[in-house]
Motif scaffolding. Structure first.
Motif, PDB file in Angstrom:
ATOM      1  N   HIS A   1       1.444   2.261  31.785  1.00 13.96           N
ATOM      2  CA  HIS A   1       0.042   2.533  32.089  1.00 13.96           C
ATOM      3  C   HIS A   1      -0.687   1.213  32.316  1.00 13.96           C
ATOM      4  O   HIS A   1      -0.427   0.225  31.642  1.00 13.96           O
ATOM      5  CB  HIS A   1      -0.604   3.303  30.947  1.00 13.96           C
ATOM      6  N   PHE A   2      -1.647   1.238  33.239  1.00  9.98           N
ATOM      7  CA  PHE A   2      -2.325   0.005  33.610  1.00  9.98           C
ATOM      8  C   PHE A   2      -3.490  -0.320  32.682  1.00  9.98           C
ATOM      9  O   PHE A   2      -3.768  -1.483  32.412  1.00  9.98           O
ATOM     10  CB  PHE A   2      -2.832   0.117  35.052  1.00  9.98           C
ATOM     11  N   CYS A   3      -4.209   0.707  32.195  1.00  6.92           N
ATOM     12  CA  CYS A   3      -5.412   0.435  31.407  1.00  6.92           C
ATOM     13  C   CYS A   3      -5.235   0.844  29.950  1.00  6.92           C
ATOM     14  O   CYS A   3      -4.425   1.711  29.613  1.00  6.92           O
ATOM     15  CB  CYS A   3      -6.625   1.141  32.011  1.00  6.92           C
ATOM     16  N   SER A   4      -6.042   0.212  29.091  1.00 11.58           N
ATOM     17  CA  SER A   4      -5.966   0.488  27.656  1.00 11.58           C
ATOM     18  C   SER A   4      -6.334   1.931  27.341  1.00 11.58           C
ATOM     19  O   SER A   4      -5.791   2.538  26.416  1.00 11.58           O
ATOM     20  CB  SER A   4      -6.911  -0.459  26.897  1.00 11.58           C
ATOM     21  N   GLY A   5      -7.271   2.485  28.112  1.00  9.21           N
ATOM     22  CA  GLY A   5      -7.731   3.849  27.875  1.00  9.21           C
ATOM     23  C   GLY A   5      -6.632   4.885  27.960  1.00  9.21           C
ATOM     24  O   GLY A   5      -6.701   5.936  27.305  1.00  9.21           O
ATOM     25  N   SER A   6      -5.617   4.617  28.765  1.00  9.81           N
ATOM     26  CA  SER A   6      -4.481   5.539  28.857  1.00  9.81           C
ATOM     27  C   SER A   6      -3.309   5.081  27.992  1.00  9.81           C
ATOM     28  O   SER A   6      -2.582   5.904  27.432  1.00  9.81           O
ATOM     29  CB  SER A   6      -4.022   5.680  30.318  1.00  9.81           C
ATOM     30  N   SER A   7      -3.129   3.786  27.865  1.00  5.92           N
ATOM     31  CA  SER A   7      -1.989   3.274  27.089  1.00  5.92           C
ATOM     32  C   SER A   7      -2.087   3.614  25.606  1.00  5.92           C
ATOM     33  O   SER A   7      -1.079   3.934  24.961  1.00  5.92           O
ATOM     34  CB  SER A   7      -1.880   1.757  27.254  1.00  5.92           C
ATOM     35  N   ILE A   8      -3.295   3.539  25.053  1.00  3.47           N
ATOM     36  CA  ILE A   8      -3.461   3.772  23.618  1.00  3.47           C
ATOM     37  C   ILE A   8      -3.092   5.209  23.212  1.00  3.47           C
ATOM     38  O   ILE A   8      -2.251   5.409  22.330  1.00  3.47           O
ATOM     39  CB  ILE A   8      -4.885   3.407  23.160  1.00  3.47           C
ATOM     40  N   PRO A   9      -3.681   6.239  23.839  1.00  2.00           N
ATOM     41  CA  PRO A   9      -3.291   7.605  23.445  1.00  2.00           C
ATOM     42  C   PRO A   9      -1.855   7.948  23.818  1.00  2.00           C
ATOM     43  O   PRO A   9      -1.190   8.722  23.125  1.00  2.00           O
ATOM     44  CB  PRO A   9      -4.292   8.492  24.192  1.00  2.00           C
ATOM     45  N   ALA A  10      -1.352   7.361  24.910  1.00  2.00           N
ATOM     46  CA  ALA A  10       0.013   7.664  25.341  1.00  2.00           C
ATOM     47  C   ALA A  10       1.051   7.099  24.382  1.00  2.00           C
ATOM     48  O   ALA A  10       2.173   7.633  24.282  1.00  2.00           O
ATOM     49  CB  ALA A  10       0.252   7.101  26.743  1.00  2.00           C
ATOM     50  N   SER A  11       0.694   6.053  23.646  1.00  2.00           N
ATOM     51  CA  SER A  11       1.664   5.396  22.759  1.00  2.00           C
ATOM     52  C   SER A  11       2.191   6.349  21.684  1.00  2.00           C
ATOM     53  O   SER A  11       3.359   6.269  21.302  1.00  2.00           O
ATOM     54  CB  SER A  11       1.036   4.156  22.113  1.00  2.00           C
ATOM     55  N   ASP A  12       1.339   7.242  21.197  1.00  2.00           N
ATOM     56  CA  ASP A  12       1.786   8.190  20.176  1.00  2.00           C
ATOM     57  C   ASP A  12       2.801   9.189  20.747  1.00  2.00           C
ATOM     58  O   ASP A  12       3.757   9.578  20.077  1.00  2.00           O
ATOM     59  CB  ASP A  12       0.589   8.961  19.605  1.00  2.00           C
ATOM     60  N   ILE A  13       2.575   9.575  21.988  1.00  2.00           N
ATOM     61  CA  ILE A  13       3.490  10.522  22.645  1.00  2.00           C
ATOM     62  C   ILE A  13       4.842   9.864  22.894  1.00  2.00           C
ATOM     63  O   ILE A  13       5.896  10.459  22.656  1.00  2.00           O
ATOM     64  CB  ILE A  13       2.881  11.008  23.975  1.00  2.00           C
TER      65      ILE A  13
END
Length: 212
Positions: A1-13
């Motif tokens: 993911h390019f931005c923090s807004g998507s990378s942070i929630p995606a990390s748990d998945i």
């Protein structure tokens, strides 16, 4: 993911699926700090964190523009607010209180109200926590409305479209690039050659910026 807004929630998945996550551009400190706190060892990034970039911009302003009035702007995103808040923290620690701290929407097209507010406050320096599209429109409209404050931003401004959208008025803007401990100035400088910016380099692991 390019931005923090998507990378942070995606990390748990990704953690649940035992999938390695490597981001080249998500700089928010929560991405890796929260992962570490949760015992998540699958998150990595290949770029500098907000606290390093914020400290770099803060150090530059404190060294060269400490008597100037500063407006810190952000687009409310995890990335934009992250770098803005880290810069604010660095400036305040160094004895400089920002004159303005304002949020805008990344989808905004007309910045007249914000520009007028900065003109009234006699702002000299704009610290922009946001992406190149809004940044280009903001600086272009500022010049069109006779407002000449200098803009300083972050790695999201490292885009040729920034100069195109802003009609080449960004020649006095600056942005940060963070190098790895074994990075080479030449390699990074080549990627920015031809872009009309002043660049500030800082090696990861060091809080001492190199200004170019």
């Amino acid at each position: 993911h390019f931005c923090s807004g998507s990378s942070i929630p995606a990390s748990d998945i990704y953690k649940e699926g035992k999938i390695l996550q490597i981001t080249p551009a998500s700089t928010n400190i929560k991405l890796t700090d929260d992962a570490f706190a949760k015992g998540n060892t699958t998150v990595f990034r290949t770029c500098g964190r907000d606290d390093v970039q914020g400290a770099t911009v803060g150090a530059y302003i404190l060294k060269n523009m400490k008597d100037k009035k500063v407006a810190i702007l952000h687009d409310k995103s995890p990335y934009g607010k992250g770098v803005a808040d880290e810069t604010k923290k660095a400036l305040n620690k160094g004895g400089l209180k920002e004159t303005m701290y304002e949020a805008y929407n990344d989808t905004d097209k007309d910045f007249t109200a914000l520009i007028n507010k900065m003109k009234q406050a006699k702002i000299d320096i704009i610290v922009l926590g946001g992406y190149h599209t809004a940044g280009a429109m903001l600086i272009k409209q500022s010049r069109e409305q006779g407002f000449g404050a200098q803009m300083v931003g972050f790695d999201s401004l490292e885009d040729a479209e920034f100069a195109k959208l802003g009609d080449q008025v960004q020649r006095e803007c600056g942005f940060t690039i963070v190098l790895f401990d074994d990075g080479e100035h030449f390699g990074v400088h080549e990627t920015t050659r031809g872009l009309p910016y002043q660049t500030f380099f800082v090696r990861s692991g060091s809080m001492e910026p190199t200004f170019n």
